[in-house]
Scaffold this motif. Structure first.
Motif, PDB file in Angstrom:
ATOM      1  N   LEU A   1       0.809  -1.221   0.000  1.00  0.00           N
ATOM      2  CA  LEU A   1       0.000   0.000   0.000  1.00  0.00           C
ATOM      3  C   LEU A   1       0.843   1.273   0.000  1.00  0.00           C
ATOM      4  O   LEU A   1       0.348   2.349  -0.325  1.00  0.00           O
ATOM      5  N   GLY A   2       2.080   1.130   0.417  1.00  0.00           N
ATOM      6  CA  GLY A   2       2.943   2.314   0.486  1.00  0.00           C
ATOM      7  C   GLY A   2       2.569   3.235   1.633  1.00  0.00           C
ATOM      8  O   GLY A   2       2.553   4.466   1.489  1.00  0.00           O
ATOM      9  N   LEU A   3       2.244   2.676   2.762  1.00  0.00           N
ATOM     10  CA  LEU A   3       1.923   3.463   3.959  1.00  0.00           C
ATOM     11  C   LEU A   3       1.763   2.523   5.148  1.00  0.00           C
ATOM     12  O   LEU A   3       1.727   1.310   5.002  1.00  0.00           O
ATOM     13  N   ARG A   4       1.661   3.133   6.326  1.00  0.00           N
ATOM     14  CA  ARG A   4       1.210   2.369   7.491  1.00  0.00           C
ATOM     15  C   ARG A   4       0.084   3.145   8.157  1.00  0.00           C
ATOM     16  O   ARG A   4       0.048   4.382   8.110  1.00  0.00           O
ATOM     17  N   ALA A   5      -0.861   2.405   8.740  1.00  0.00           N
ATOM     18  CA  ALA A   5      -2.000   3.045   9.402  1.00  0.00           C
ATOM     19  C   ALA A   5      -1.671   3.152  10.881  1.00  0.00           C
ATOM     20  O   ALA A   5      -1.450   2.148  11.545  1.00  0.00           O
ATOM     21  N   GLU A   6      -1.624   4.389  11.388  1.00  0.00           N
ATOM     22  CA  GLU A   6      -1.130   4.536  12.758  1.00  0.00           C
ATOM     23  C   GLU A   6      -2.229   4.609  13.798  1.00  0.00           C
ATOM     24  O   GLU A   6      -2.121   3.987  14.856  1.00  0.00           O
ATOM     25  N   GLU A   7      -3.266   5.403  13.538  1.00  0.00           N
ATOM     26  CA  GLU A   7      -4.327   5.583  14.533  1.00  0.00           C
ATOM     27  C   GLU A   7      -5.669   5.590  13.817  1.00  0.00           C
ATOM     28  O   GLU A   7      -5.750   5.955  12.649  1.00  0.00           O
ATOM     29  N   THR A   8      -6.727   5.223  14.579  1.00  0.00           N
ATOM     30  CA  THR A   8      -8.077   5.297  14.014  1.00  0.00           C
ATOM     31  C   THR A   8      -8.936   6.189  14.883  1.00  0.00           C
ATOM     32  O   THR A   8      -9.076   5.953  16.083  1.00  0.00           O
ATOM     33  N   ASP A   9      -9.499   7.207  14.278  1.00  0.00           N
ATOM     34  CA  ASP A   9     -10.371   8.139  14.991  1.00  0.00           C
ATOM     35  C   ASP A   9     -11.824   7.724  14.774  1.00  0.00           C
ATOM     36  O   ASP A   9     -12.216   7.371  13.664  1.00  0.00           O
ATOM     37  N   ALA A  10     -12.625   7.774  15.855  1.00  0.00           N
ATOM     38  CA  ALA A  10     -14.063   7.525  15.712  1.00  0.00           C
ATOM     39  C   ALA A  10     -14.785   8.865  15.781  1.00  0.00           C
ATOM     40  O   ALA A  10     -14.494   9.682  16.650  1.00  0.00           O
ATOM     41  N   LEU A  11     -15.718   9.088  14.869  1.00  0.00           N
ATOM     42  CA  LEU A  11     -16.487  10.327  14.883  1.00  0.00           C
ATOM     43  C   LEU A  11     -17.810  10.084  15.612  1.00  0.00           C
ATOM     44  O   LEU A  11     -18.367   8.993  15.546  1.00  0.00           O
ATOM     45  N   TYR A  12     -18.282  11.108  16.292  1.00  0.00           N
ATOM     46  CA  TYR A  12     -19.575  11.002  16.975  1.00  0.00           C
ATOM     47  C   TYR A  12     -20.703  10.933  15.950  1.00  0.00           C
ATOM     48  O   TYR A  12     -20.536  11.401  14.822  1.00  0.00           O
ATOM     49  N   PRO A  13     -21.856  10.411  16.338  1.00  0.00           N
ATOM     50  CA  PRO A  13     -22.990  10.407  15.403  1.00  0.00           C
ATOM     51  C   PRO A  13     -23.249  11.834  14.922  1.00  0.00           C
ATOM     52  O   PRO A  13     -23.264  12.765  15.735  1.00  0.00           O
ATOM     53  N   GLY A  14     -23.402  12.001  13.657  1.00  0.00           N
ATOM     54  CA  GLY A  14     -23.663  13.337  13.095  1.00  0.00           C
ATOM     55  C   GLY A  14     -22.391  14.109  12.786  1.00  0.00           C
ATOM     56  O   GLY A  14     -22.406  15.065  12.012  1.00  0.00           O
ATOM     57  N   GLU A  15     -21.284  13.728  13.398  1.00  0.00           N
ATOM     58  CA  GLU A  15     -20.024  14.426  13.147  1.00  0.00           C
ATOM     59  C   GLU A  15     -19.436  13.958  11.813  1.00  0.00           C
ATOM     60  O   GLU A  15     -19.561  12.776  11.472  1.00  0.00           O
ATOM     61  N   THR A  16     -18.809  14.868  11.090  1.00  0.00           N
ATOM     62  CA  THR A  16     -18.234  14.476   9.801  1.00  0.00           C
ATOM     63  C   THR A  16     -16.834  15.039   9.626  1.00  0.00           C
ATOM     64  O   THR A  16     -16.452  15.996  10.289  1.00  0.00           O
ATOM     65  N   ASN A  17     -16.089  14.409   8.728  1.00  0.00           N
ATOM     66  CA  ASN A  17     -14.859  14.982   8.212  1.00  0.00           C
ATOM     67  C   ASN A  17     -15.041  15.017   6.695  1.00  0.00           C
ATOM     68  O   ASN A  17     -16.159  14.782   6.220  1.00  0.00           O
ATOM     69  N   GLU A  18     -13.986  15.292   5.963  1.00  0.00           N
ATOM     70  CA  GLU A  18     -14.126  15.387   4.509  1.00  0.00           C
ATOM     71  C   GLU A  18     -12.991  14.661   3.806  1.00  0.00           C
ATOM     72  O   GLU A  18     -11.851  14.682   4.274  1.00  0.00           O
ATOM     73  N   LEU A  19     -13.367  14.082   2.677  1.00  0.00           N
ATOM     74  CA  LEU A  19     -12.368  13.571   1.748  1.00  0.00           C
ATOM     75  C   LEU A  19     -12.336  14.569   0.586  1.00  0.00           C
ATOM     76  O   LEU A  19     -13.340  14.767  -0.086  1.00  0.00           O
ATOM     77  N   VAL A  20     -11.192  15.213   0.449  1.00  0.00           N
ATOM     78  CA  VAL A  20     -11.077  16.178  -0.649  1.00  0.00           C
ATOM     79  C   VAL A  20     -10.483  15.438  -1.839  1.00  0.00           C
ATOM     80  O   VAL A  20      -9.340  14.984  -1.798  1.00  0.00           O
ATOM     81  N   LEU A  21     -11.310  15.298  -2.864  1.00  0.00           N
ATOM     82  CA  LEU A  21     -10.933  14.467  -4.009  1.00  0.00           C
ATOM     83  C   LEU A  21     -11.277  15.206  -5.298  1.00  0.00           C
ATOM     84  O   LEU A  21     -12.450  15.501  -5.536  1.00  0.00           O
ATOM     85  N   ASP A  22     -10.284  15.494  -6.092  1.00  0.00           N
ATOM     86  CA  ASP A  22     -10.511  16.196  -7.363  1.00  0.00           C
ATOM     87  C   ASP A  22     -11.380  17.436  -7.165  1.00  0.00           C
ATOM     88  O   ASP A  22     -12.342  17.658  -7.905  1.00  0.00           O
ATOM     89  N   GLY A  23     -11.109  18.188  -6.139  1.00  0.00           N
ATOM     90  CA  GLY A  23     -11.876  19.418  -5.910  1.00  0.00           C
ATOM     91  C   GLY A  23     -13.221  19.203  -5.226  1.00  0.00           C
ATOM     92  O   GLY A  23     -13.849  20.154  -4.784  1.00  0.00           O
ATOM     93  N   GLN A  24     -13.675  17.955  -5.143  1.00  0.00           N
ATOM     94  CA  GLN A  24     -14.933  17.701  -4.420  1.00  0.00           C
ATOM     95  C   GLN A  24     -14.636  17.527  -2.934  1.00  0.00           C
ATOM     96  O   GLN A  24     -13.581  17.033  -2.572  1.00  0.00           O
ATOM     97  N   ARG A  25     -15.603  17.913  -2.105  1.00  0.00           N
ATOM     98  CA  ARG A  25     -15.453  17.669  -0.666  1.00  0.00           C
ATOM     99  C   ARG A  25     -16.504  16.641  -0.272  1.00  0.00           C
ATOM    100  O   ARG A  25     -17.685  16.932  -0.227  1.00  0.00           O
ATOM    101  N   LEU A  26     -16.068  15.413  -0.035  1.00  0.00           N
ATOM    102  CA  LEU A  26     -16.993  14.312   0.218  1.00  0.00           C
ATOM    103  C   LEU A  26     -17.027  13.974   1.698  1.00  0.00           C
ATOM    104  O   LEU A  26     -15.985  13.942   2.365  1.00  0.00           O
TER     105      LEU A  26
END
Ligand code: GLA
Ligand code: ZN
Length: 677
Positions: free
Chosen positions: A518-543
């Motif tokens: 994969l060319g990486l290592r996964a170090e930590e996993t964050d859990a989001l609260y219900p309703g809480e979001t983050n974003e994947l910024v992909l090709d200018g879209q914010r998903l």
């Protein structure tokens, strides 16, 4: 004589079966009704019925006295009228006399309390008495009908499920553990019993997991599910051997269930000749497209269990009676949902139930024939229509589903995620995560197979998706590495490669064995609260991302998308790594469907996988599924849709040529085949 499943010659019937559960045992005092059944079955285009599923109390009214006379009459009449028989073993419910005389046949619940007589499926699969009674019953049944009547298929028991914690099961669990571990020392080591003073010094100290005792050792929980799978598998094997000792040429099945995790279905599938399952989606509850994706996934999983066509054993022609709100199937939905099963590889459309009983808890469950006994009802006409269409599509039976995408779906991983105390407690949503990827492909008309880690042959596919593979077992990391190096496209996600088959964490970087791929290592996993979001910024879209966000480090892979927010904003969230001749993708956060669709579009753009919907232009809500040369165009949008067919096609449902603009009604279905000159 032990015969393996592969060498037996099975005569799986070469017609689409259309019929369902038939319970004449509830109507023995009404010969007029039983005669009328046959007339109505002809009108509805029924060619097969399942009989005897819960008939034990009639078949063996008292211990050792078998009574087949009533069933003979039914079976003879069905045969004379050309209606095939799926013969059930009645082991799904035991008679009262047995429970009274042999309490050990009854289950103990998770509080170790003995259940009383009542309900169905309420028996111990370990009890030697129950096993022997079932074996005798199955043998008598098979002997009686061998030569008397052709049987299409044996229907073993009914919807196996649930646990028993009786003393016999407890002892059997201990023996299973002794067999697996050899020594207590080894068990203590692999169960990590140094924790909370769990260390066992005698085998007899071990009990099944229970809220009364030990409930949170994940390694033990896993073994309990494996043990329960083993008991169920050996019970089914016992039944199969009993009936096939007399009728070796008749295949056996047992009806499986949707999203069911008591047992490992890949393991159970080895005990049967053909897979069948019971499908009861809540159509009409707002988003039929999402629902249809879930059902499609179940169909594909069922087909994948033995990598061959399956039987839809139960479905309702109208409504069920066990959900909080029991809605009617809307016009067209019975045909559409029945053909969906066929699109994914079913050889049958069977229903629960043929006729509504007058009493019992299922008197108001949908049936082909209702209490009015009429054939001029909406439901009856819907069923007859399916019968007619099945006749018109006979050639589809020989068409095989073929996929170039494999999704790993693993019951042991599912169990591990159900019990793990981490990230999102009790709510890791493995099946829903798999469904996100599945749905993306399904809506794009891309066929999918499933396999678990043990049975997976990645090299037969071009794309392998391994969502949320928390557990790595059976050397899966090696298989995936080889697959990628040899030119495959691998898609992995957050929360992968963390524990081994004992539910012990790997020591070292995660995902175990795949960090270079994969060319990486996964170090930590964050859990989001219900309703809480983050974003994947992909090709200018914010998903939108929800629930889980993993933080990769030492990323040498190409960064395709990044996190949009929080202290890890800017960190890679979607990566792509060239590895050997292939490519390995890693998705760090969990997007909504829209985001997974965007990610899959990006990944698929680099492959040239065939799409079933290439010749059909359509809007969202219409899905095209391919089986061999046949395109199943299905409208789940809940409203009429225009589609455009590029080139003349023959519609086997409408029995007409279609080309260009075509209007599909809500719940419309076309089964298209290219017209050859
Ligand atoms: C299950 C059972 C059937 C019947 C139906 C009702 O699938 O196998 O016996 O109870 O549910 O929907
Ligand atoms: Zn038991």
């Amino acid at each position: 004589m032990e015969r393996t499943l592969n060498t037996r010659i099975m005569k799986v019937p070469r017609i689409f079966l259309h019929g369902g559960d038939y319970n004449p045992d509830q109507w023995l005092d009404r010969p007029d009704v039983l005669r009328e059944d046959i007339r109505l079955m002809h009108l509805a285009g029924i060619n097969a019925v399942s009989v005897g599923i819960f008939a034990w109390a009639r078949l063996e009214p008292e211990e050792g006295r078998y009574d087949f006379a009533w069933l003979d009459e039914i079976v003879d009449r069905l045969r004379e009228n050309g209606i095939g028989i799926v013969l059930a073993t009645p082991s799904g419910a035991r008679p009262a006399w047995m429970a009274q005389r042999y309490p050990e046949v009854l289950r103990c619940n998770e509080r170790f309390e003995r259940m009383h007589f009542g309900e169905r499926h309420n028996h111990c699969l370990t009890s030697p008495v129950y096993r022997e009674k079932v074996r005798q019953m199955d043998t008598e049944l098979a002997r009686h009908y061998a030569g008397r009547s052709p049987v299409l298929l044996w229907h073993i028991g009914n919807e196996f499920g649930g646990d028993c914690r009786c003393p016999l099961c407890t002892q059997a669990f201990r023996e299973w553990l002794m067999d697996k571990y050899g020594t207590l020392e080894e068990l203590n080591r692999r169960w990590w019993t140094g924790f909370w003073s769990q260390r066992y010094t005698e085998w007899s100290q071990i009990e099944p997991p229970s809220p009364m005792g030990e409930v949170s050792n994940p390694s033990m929980q896993l073994d309990w599910r494996r043990f329960e799978t083993c008991q169920c598998a050996s019970f089914i094997r016992m039944e199969r051997e009993a009936v096939q000792a007399v009728m070796p040429e008749v295949p056996v099945t047992t009806n499986l269930m949707e999203r069911f995790s008591d047992y490992d279905y890949f393991t159970l599938a080895r005990e049967i000749d053909v897979v069948s399952w019971d499908s009861y989606p809540t159509w009409g509850s707002g988003d039929d497209l999402a629902l249809a994706a879930n059902v499609a996934m179940q169909h594909d999983l069922m087909r994948s269990l033995k990598r061959k066509p399956f039987f839809l054993m139960e479905s309702t022609p109208s409504l069920v009676n066990w959900k909080p709100h029991n809605k009617l199937k809307r016009p067209g939905m019975h045909l559409l949902s029945s053909m969906q099963a066929v699109a994914h590889g079913s050889q049958s459309v069977m229903m629960f139930q043929w006729r509504k009983g007058r009493g019992g808890s299922e008197a108001f469950h949908g049936a082909v024939v209702s209490h009015d006994g009429r054939s001029d009802t909406r439901v009856f006409r819907d069923v007859a229509e399916v019968g007619q269409v099945l006749t018109n599509i006979q050639p589809v039976l020989d068409a095989r589903n073929q996929a170039q995408v494999l999704i790993l779906f693993d019951y042991e991983n599912l169990w591990a995620l159900e019990k793990v105390q981490a990230a999102q407690m009790g709510n890791m949503r493995y099946i829903d995560t798999v469904l996100l990827f599945y749905r993306s492909l399904w809506e794009r008309g891309i066929a999918v197979d499933f396999a678990d880690m043990e049975n997976a042959c990645p090299e037969k596919y071009r794309v392998v998706i391994a969502p949320m593979l928390f557990m790595f077992r059976g050397g899966i990391e090696e298989k995936l590495r080889r697959f990628t190096e040899q030119g495959g496209t691998l898609v992995t996600t957050f929360f992968s490669g963390i524990v081994d088959a004992d539910h012990l964490t790997f020591l070292g970087d995660a995902p175990h064995g795949l960090t270079e791929v994969l060319g990486l290592r996964a170090e930590e996993t964050d859990a989001l609260y219900p309703g809480e979001t983050n974003e994947l910024v992909l090709d200018g879209q914010r998903l939108c991302l929800r629930e889980l966000c993993e933080l990769p480090r030492e990323v040498t892979a190409e960064v395709v998308g990044r996190y949009g927010r929080d202290f890890y904003a800017g960190l890679p969230a979607l990566t792509r790594n060239a590895c050997g001749l292939g490519t390995a993708w890693y998705l760090a956060g969990k997007p909504d469907q829209e985001g997974v669709d965007a990610v899959m579009d990006r990944i698929l753009a680099e492959t040239d996988l065939p799409r079933a919907d290439a010749g059909v232009e359509h809007r969202t809500g219409v899905v095209v599924t391919v089986r061999g040369d046949y395109l199943f165009v299905q409208n789940y949008s809940g409203e009429p849709q225009q589609v455009r067919i590029n080139g003349p096609m023959w519609d086997l449902v409408g029995q007409r040529t279609v080309e260009g603009e075509c209007r599909m009604p809500a719940n419309g279905i076309m089964i298209l085949k290219e017209e050859r000159g």
